[in-house]
Each structure stands twice: as structure tokens, then as C-alpha cells.
Design an enzyme around this catalytic site. Structure first.
Site, PDB file in Angstrom:
ATOM      1  N   ASP A   1      34.667 -39.537 -13.861  1.00 21.84           N
ATOM      2  CA  ASP A   1      35.903 -40.328 -13.982  1.00 21.84           C
ATOM      3  C   ASP A   1      35.884 -41.494 -13.002  1.00 21.84           C
ATOM      4  OD1 ASP A   1      38.471 -41.327 -14.093  1.00 21.84           O
ATOM      5  OD2 ASP A   1      39.478 -39.399 -13.825  1.00 21.84           O
TER       6      ASP A   1
ATOM      7  N   GLU B   1      43.238 -34.760 -13.128  1.00 24.25           N
ATOM      8  CA  GLU B   1      42.868 -35.692 -14.193  1.00 24.25           C
ATOM      9  C   GLU B   1      41.551 -35.331 -14.898  1.00 24.25           C
ATOM     10  OE1 GLU B   1      43.336 -39.441 -12.158  1.00 24.25           O
ATOM     11  OE2 GLU B   1      45.506 -39.168 -12.089  1.00 24.25           O
TER      12      GLU B   1
ATOM     13  N   ASP C   1      50.176 -39.323 -17.787  1.00 24.07           N
ATOM     14  CA  ASP C   1      49.126 -39.805 -16.897  1.00 24.07           C
ATOM     15  C   ASP C   1      49.762 -40.881 -16.036  1.00 24.07           C
ATOM     16  OD1 ASP C   1      46.987 -40.974 -15.622  1.00 24.07           O
ATOM     17  OD2 ASP C   1      45.877 -41.483 -17.447  1.00 24.07           O
TER      18      ASP C   1
ATOM     19  N   LYS D   1      51.057 -45.625  -6.550  1.00 23.61           N
ATOM     20  CA  LYS D   1      50.229 -44.419  -6.412  1.00 23.61           C
ATOM     21  C   LYS D   1      49.379 -44.456  -5.139  1.00 23.61           C
ATOM     22  CE  LYS D   1      47.230 -41.540  -9.327  1.00 23.61           C
ATOM     23  NZ  LYS D   1      46.560 -41.484 -10.642  1.00 23.61           N
TER      24      LYS D   1
END
Lengths: 181, 623
Positions: free
Chosen positions: B207, B185, B25, B86
Site C-alpha cells: 500500500d 487499511e 476510508d 489526518k
């Protein structure tokens, strides 16, 4: 190797008819993807992976077509040698077109209503009811499959495309209201 | 059913040989690595027992430091310490500049497609920074599992576009890793939950991370996870909750909006702590040291906190409703909702999400680790350790993919929420006589006009034989593989001339851009329709002008006397005069008027060509 000469119905082991058993379609879809999906060939040779990708693409395309009543109708008509050019053709049913105008006006007017969400929800129910009515008619038309009945199915398909656009617009309006919150 | 006469999955693996594979992850704030050991998927700790690796990389003259030690230096050595890589991955310099002052780095201001941050070790790209994080995690895994890894699965936000996915894969390639799959994800989280509970049915994955929100609706049936729709709000996360609390404190304590950075940073930290405390407690005491040395003390109740964050949480429900629509489902049809991401620890989030989906949200797996665990399960299967496994993940593309057509319009080739892998083709034709090349411009987004969507790639199909306008048949095929990566091919059908591109741009959409693009596409649906109609009419007018001009050059001399010719030319000028400034209706009227005024000429030309066709000789032969 996946048999690319089979039509979508044959690929899914389903009878070539307008009415499709959704459960069966979903179950066959899963079984087919389980055997061809690229994840099953993550460690295979380059060639096997390519074939797997091709097969998975074909199955997704077939699934997409068979599960949607509009795409399915269009595909069945094609199998019967009847093609439709979306760019050019439209229904000429005056009553139907008048109704479309009225529905559009009703949708536009929902903005001014005290509870637009409720109005749009009712509107969508109404549009879906009309689409379902056409699906019911088409089921019969495809069953008899005479040239006249197929021509009638074709006309219904053109109408369904109108209703589909209307549904899309109603959903867009709802999304627009969401964003304004 | 023997569909492919190929070796069975995993057959090449010798029996009982367990291959080492991990799931990673790769998060904005923290990253994790997990693996399946003795049939159980678990995250792997470092030597000090820490599972979470802060996604921070520091470049020094002595070497590269990753994780906690790097994070500790983030404040003292900001220029060489890269946090939140990211946010930068798969993005161009202009996208990064729009993030602006929030990033303390110095960028190499070159024309280079890939933006690079200047450090003491030279310029580095976000892809390289991410690859350092991957290397650290892979080393941890290899040490802990006792061997080299055969393959890895890396997770990405469901809303990542093609450029961001490609850049993430590049990071793995740079780290020398074999990526079995990029996994979304929310889908990874579903795997961790689904296999855990073994419950077939339709699930929603909610999420809410530090800076992004994803919602996925999927159906689980006998090991097959079929994503039905995905959606999100990529400019909304836990940071925003902290922000509203910090603003409330400022109001209560009488702190001015222009307080200095140190004060604002202190407030954000206090707000974040208060949020966390309110997960367990009914109220929390807040203390702030003010600029004049005094200490302000206040009390924040959970009720007050809920009032503050409610609008933000409700904002996540609109994408939920939209995803339900795209999936063709109602809230009642969702069996359960899996909560992922640290921000779902907030009780009010659970409450409102539970209300919306009319079910108690599932929170039994640590929301920080669930994604890595799902990725590990997928990696274990892909590497071939479980040849009998029934598990299969069927995902969708999050944003529509299309092509630029005449007049700056986008023709959607693959709509959003289409199951991947997918390939779709569309035929286009040439616009001008004798045209031997065609530009192909690939776009991603929901809007109708090219300028409102993200440009992914451009290439040219060249060297097909010249033909009259409309005679060439150029077939453009879009293929999206199981990782969600796009490639495009164009072929002129009659000559077989081909060109293709692996869409590998050096930039991507910012999360905010994707979100605002989606929003705008809904807001401006009407506007787009109008703009589209106008452009189409302009294109039509251009076509008419071009055809008429060509005709005049061809046989105007021969077929028209002077007066007739000037009538045709004046009609032509009238249309030209209005083409760029006129409204849809005006241009349409002008085209119609021109057609009427030139009707006699068109008829005359047609007669001539019919006669030519019939004779195969010169026209005069018939007279």
C-alpha cells in the site's frame, strides 16, 4: 463459555505432545476464533462482548504458545512441573557456550565481507539448522518423558533461547544494512 | 463446538431485515464511503457523481464547507481551510510543530493537551475536522441508501499508533456515529480482493499512498484473514516520487535551489503530471515557465524516470523483507501481491515489487477505492446482515507496547506483530522499604530506552500497605482490543489495591517518528544493549547503596566499632563517587569491591538475625 480450566493443548483438541501438527493447529485456531472472536458479537450485550474478548485473548495466547517451538517446550515443561526463570538460569554446557561465542564472532565479521547479505543468509540457515536439531532431540525427550529426559529437554530449551537471540541479532544486523542503503 | 453459550451472531436481528452499514476510508488527501447493496460492495457517489471527497474542511462565518468547494478555496483562504487533518490527528502540539512551516495554520498556543487551529469559527482540533468529513460521508450514504446508518467501519493505516486510533474513534463519536470497528487499511484491501477472488493462501498487500507506505502479509483460509505481520515506511509515498522528478527538472533547466514558493509549487505540479503521463507513455515533454519569462522545454523518458525513482522504490522493499521475516516466510511463499494506493499505478513500482515477490502484482480493483470497499464488506457482516458468513479478520498490533522499569528502561509487554485481541501481564515489585505507591508509565516503540519511545500514558497505583522492598507484588496487565486500542491495569496482589487507565493520550507518534524509531531500534541495537547494561549496573549499585545505608542506620552503631564503621563508609563513598560517571565495568568493579570490603558486616548482621529468629527472644537470652 470457553473452558478456562483446559490446558492449551486440550483447548485446541490436540494431544499433549511436543510434536504439533501445524495444519491441525492452524485449522483449530481458525475454528475457535470463528466462534468466539469479538467481531462475532459486535451487536451483542456488554457482558457477551466481554466474554468474547476474554475467550479470543485466551485462544490467541494458546495459539502463540503452541505454534512457537520454544514457547511450546517451556509450556510443556511447566505442565510437567518444571519451571525456568529466564533471569537467572542459563546453560553451563561449555562446548555449547564456546560455539555461541564463535557464531557471534562470525556474525560480527560478516559486516566486513564483500556480500554481507549472503553471509547473513547462510548464517541464519546454520542457526535454524541448529534450532531444528534441538527441536528433534526435544521431541524424543518429551516422548519418553522420564525425569532424566525432561531435565535434558530443559537444558535444550536453555540452549534454544541462546540460538533464538542469535537469530534475532542476525536479523537486526540485516535490517541495519538495509537502512544504510 | 459450543464455546460460549450465547446468542448466535446476528440472532437478535429480525429475519430479512437489512441493516444499513457503511465502510469509510478516511484518507489524508481524499475520503470515500462504500456500502454493500444487493450483495455487491460499491463506493457511493455524491449528487454530482463524484466518489472521492477531498479531505478538506473550510470554516467560514456562514458555516462549514467540506470537500471540493473547500479545496477550491485552500489557496485563497489558507488559515480557515484545513487540509490533511489526518497528519495531525492523535498528535500533540510539539509533534505538529515539527511539521512546521508546511502548515499554514495558526495554533492556539495554550497548554491544552489537544492542539487547536484558530479559525473564524473559533478554535478547532483535528479530531473535529475529521468528524466533519465523516458527517459529510455519512449524510451522503444515508441519502443514497435511504435511511439511518446502524453502524460504520472506519479504516486507519496499519501503522497508526494507539493515540491516532483513539483520536479517529473520537472523531466518529463527535459525529454521533456508532463505530463497529477500526480496520487496518491493508486488511480492508485484502478483504476486497480475497472475497473477490476467493483464493486461499498467503498474500501481501503493498500500500503506497501519497505520503505513507504499509506492507501487510496475511493468510486467507476459508474466509479467515489472518494478518501474519505488518511493516512500513511512513515517510515515503507518491509525493517523494514527484519530488525527485522536480529536482531533476531544476537541474536540467538550471533553476536554482532558492527558487520562490510559486516556482516550487509549479514544479511539483508539473512533476506529478509527468509521473502520471509516464504511466501510459514512453516519454513526456516538459515545459516550465522560468522566472525571466522564458520557457524551458525538456524531454523525460520513462527510462530516465525509472532511474530517478528506483532508489525510493527499493527503499520500500526493506520493510517488505522485514515483514516476511516477522511472518517467518520467504518471498516464494507469497502467492500474490495486492497493489493499493494511487502510487502503485507507476509501472516501475509494479515491476520491482513483482520482481521482489516473484509474482505479477494484482491491480484489478481501483487502488483508490479498494480500501473503502473492504471496509463496507466488514461493516455489512459486523452489523449482522450476514449471519452465515465465515469471514473473520485477525489483525496484529503494529508496534511493541511496554512499561518503564528502573533506570529508564522499557520492558516490552506485548511485542509488535502479536495477534489482537491480546492481554499480557507482568509482575513488578517495590524498590524501597515502606513504599505505598508505584508510578506506571506506558510506552510504545521498539527501542530499549524510555526516552527513545513514545510515551502513551502515566498513572499511579496508590495506597497499598507498606512492605519491605521486594515484597509487594504488582501485576500490570496490558489489554489490546480488536480495534487495536490499549488499556492498562495495575493491581497489588496481596492487598488487592487497583488502578487502571484507558490509554487515551492527547497526542500520538508522528509517522516519521515511528519510522525513525523503528530504524533507530535496528541501528542502535548494539548501542541500546550497552546503554541497558550500564543502566542495570547503575540500578544495582543504587540498590546496594540504599541497602547498606539503611543497615548502617539500623544497627551500625550496635555492630561496628569506629574503625569498622569508617571502612564501610569509605567503601560506600567510593561507589557513590563513580555511580553516575563510571562505565559498566568500573561500576561493576566498585560494587564487587564494596561487597568484599563489607562482607564481615553482612555476615555479622546475618548471624544476629538468625539468632533472633531462633530465639524469638532478645539476642542476649542465648548468651
Amino acid at each position: 463459555m470457553l473452558d478456562f480450566s483446559k490446558n492449551y493443548f486440550e483447548l485446541f483438541g490436540l494431544p499433549v505432545e511436543y510434536v504439533v501438527d501445524a495444519e491441525q493447529l492452524a485449522a483449530h485456531y481458525r475454528e475457535l476464533q470463528k466462534s468466539v472472536h469479538p467481531d462475532r458479537f459486535a451487536n451483542a450485550t456488554e457482558q457477551e462482548r466481554r466474554l468474547s474478548m476474554q475467550g479470543a485473548v485466551r485462544i490467541n495466547e494458546a495459539h502463540e504458545t503452541l505454534k512457537d517451538p520454544i514457547l511450546r517446550a517451556r509450556y510443556l515443561l511447566e505442565l510437567n512441573g518444571i519451571e525456568i526463570d529466564n533471569q537467572i538460569e542459563t546453560t553451563h554446557d561449555a562446548v555449547f557456550l564456546m560455539e555461541q561465542l564463535e557464531l557471534r564472532e562470525a556474525l560480527e565479521a560478516s559486516r566486513q565481507q564483500p556480500d554481507p547479505y549472503a553471509v547473513i543468509a547462510d548464517f541464519l540457515l546454520e542457526v535454524n539448522r541448529r534450532i531444528n536439531a534441538l527441536i528433534g532431540q526435544m521431541a524424543l525427550q518429551f516422548e519418553s518423558a522420564t525425569p532424566e529426559q525432561l531435565a535434558a529437554a530443559r537444558e535444550n530449551l536453555l540452549k534454544m533461547q541462546f540460538l533464538k537471540k542469535l537469530r534475532y541479532d542476525a536479523e537486526s544486523l540485516e535490517a541495519e544494512l538495509d537502512d544504510a542503503l | 463446538m459450543a464455546l460460549l453459550q450465547l446468542s448466535e451472531p446476528g440472532q437478535s436481528t429480525a429475519p430479512h431485515q437489512h441493516k444499513l452499514a457503511v465502510g469509510i476510508d478516511l484518507g489524508t488527501t481524499n475520503s470515500l464511503v462504500a456500502s454493500v447493496r444487493s450483495g455487491k460492495a460499491e463506493t457511493l457517489p455524491d449528487n454530482e457523481g463524484e466518489h472521492l471527497l477531498p479531505s478538506v474542511v473550510r470554516y467560514t462565518t456562514d458555516g462549514i464547507v467540506v470537500g471540493k468547494a473547500a479545496k477550491a478555496m485552500a489557496a485563497t483562504d489558507p488559515l480557515n481551510t484545513i487540509i490533511s487533518a489526518k497528519r495531525l490527528i492523535g498528535r500533540g502540539l510539539s509533534d505538529i510543530k515539527s511539521l512546521g512551516s508546511r502548515l499554514p495554520y495558526e495554533f492556539q498556543d495554550a497548554q491544552a493537551a489537544v492542539p487547536r487551529i484558530i479559525t473564524v469559527r473559533g478554535p478547532v482540533s483535528s479530531v473535529e475536522v475529521s468528524s466533519e468529513i465523516l458527517k459529510t460521508l455519512v449524510k451522503r450514504a444515508a441519502d443514497s441508501l435511504g435511511g439511518d446508518l446502524e453502524g460504520i467501519v472506519i479504516t486507519v493505516p496499519a501503522y497508526f499508533d494507539d493515540a491516532q486510533r483513539q483520536a479517529t474513534k473520537d472523531a466518529a463519536t463527535i459525529a454521533g456515529l456508532k463505530v463497529l470497528r477500526l480496520l487496518n487499511e491493508p486488511t480492508a484491501a485484502a478483504v476486497a480482493y480475497g472475497l473477490d477472488s476467493g483464493s486461499d493462501g498467503i498474500h501481501a498487500i503493498y500500500d503506497l499512498g501519497g505520503g505513507t507506505f504499509d506492507i501487510s502479509i496475511l493468510r486467507l483460509n476459508r474466509g479467515v484473514f489472518e494478518v501474519l505481520a505488518t511493516g512500513g515506511d511512513s515517510a515515503l509515498g507518491g509525493d517523494d516520487l514527484d519530488h525527485v522528478v522536480a529536482e531533476w527538472i531544476m537541474q536540467q533547466a538550471g533553476i536554482e535551489q532558492d527558487a520562490d514558493h510559486a516556482m516550487l509549487r509549479q514544479l511539483m505540479q508539473i512533476a506529478c503530471k509527468a509521473k502520471e503521463s509516464l504511466t501510459e507513455q514512453d516519454h513526456v515533454v516538459i515545459e516550465v515557465s522560468l522566472a525571466d519569462g522564458a520557457v524551458w522545454t525538456g524531454d523525460l523518458s520513462r527510462e530516465q524516470f525509472n532511474i530517478l525513482v528506483d532508489p525510493l522504490i527499493r527503499k520500500t522493499l526493506a520493510p517488505c523483507r522485514r515483514a516476511l521475516r516477522d511472518a517467518g516466510l520467504s518471498a516464494e511463499e507469497i502467492e500474490d501481491v495486492v497493489m493499493v494506493g494511487g502510487s502503485t499505478r507507476v509501472p516501475r513500482v509494479r515491476e520491482l515489487v513483482g520482481e521482489f515477490f516473484r509474482t505479477e502484482p494484482l491491480v484489478s480493483i481501483d487502488p483508490d477505492r479498494v480500501v473503502a470497499i473492504g471496509a463496507a464488506i466488514q461493516a455489512d457482516i459486523l452489523v449482522g446482515n450476514k449471519p452465515d458468513s465465515d469471514m473473520l479478520l485477525l489483525d496484529v498490533n503494529p508496534l511493541s507496547l511496554g512499561l518503564e522499569t528502573m533506570g529508564g528502561l522499557v520492558e516490552k509487554i506485548i511485542p509488535r506483530n502479536t495477534t489482537i485481541p491480546v492481554a499480557r501481564a507482568q509482575e513488578f515489585t517495590t524498590f524501597k522499604d515502606g513504599q505505598t505507591a508505584m508510578a506506571v508509565h506506558v510506552l510504545q516503540g521498539e527501542r530499549e530506552l524510555v526516552s527513545d519511545n513514545r510515551s502513551l500514558a502515566r498513572f499511579e497505583l496508590r495506597g497499598f500497605p507498606p512492605m519491605v522492598a521486594g515484597a509487594a507484588r504488582i501485576r500490570v496487565t496490558f489489554s489490546v482490543d480488536a480495534d487495536g486500542l490499549l488499556s492498562v491495569e495495575a493491581e497489588e496482589q496481596s492487598s488487592g489495591v487497583k488502578a487502571s487507565v484507558e490509554v487515551k493520550p492527547s497526542y500520538g507518534l508522528t509517522d516519521g517518528e515511528i519510522e525513525s524509531m523503528l530504524k533507530e531500534s535496528f541501528e542502535h541495537a548494539q548501542e541500546d544493549m550497552e546503554a541497558r547494561k550500564l543502566r542495570e549496573q547503575q540500578v544495582e549499585a543504587e540498590r546496594v547503596i540504599e541497602a547498606l545505608t539503611a543497615a548502617l542506620a539500623d544497627d551500625g552503631e550496635e555492630l561496628l566499632d569506629e574503625d569498622e564503621r569508617s571502612r564501610v563508609e569509605s567503601a560506600l563513598h567510593d561507589l557513590q563517587a563513580i555511580i553516575s560517571s563510571g562505565t559498566f565495568a568500573e561500576i561493576k568493579a566498585a560494587v564487587e569491591s564494596l561487597e568484599k570490603r563489607c562482607e564481615f558486616y553482612v555476615e555479622r548482621r546475618m548471624n544476629v538475625s538468625v539468632r533472633k529468629a531462633m530465639s524469638g527472644h532478645s539476642v542476649n537470652d542465648f548468651e
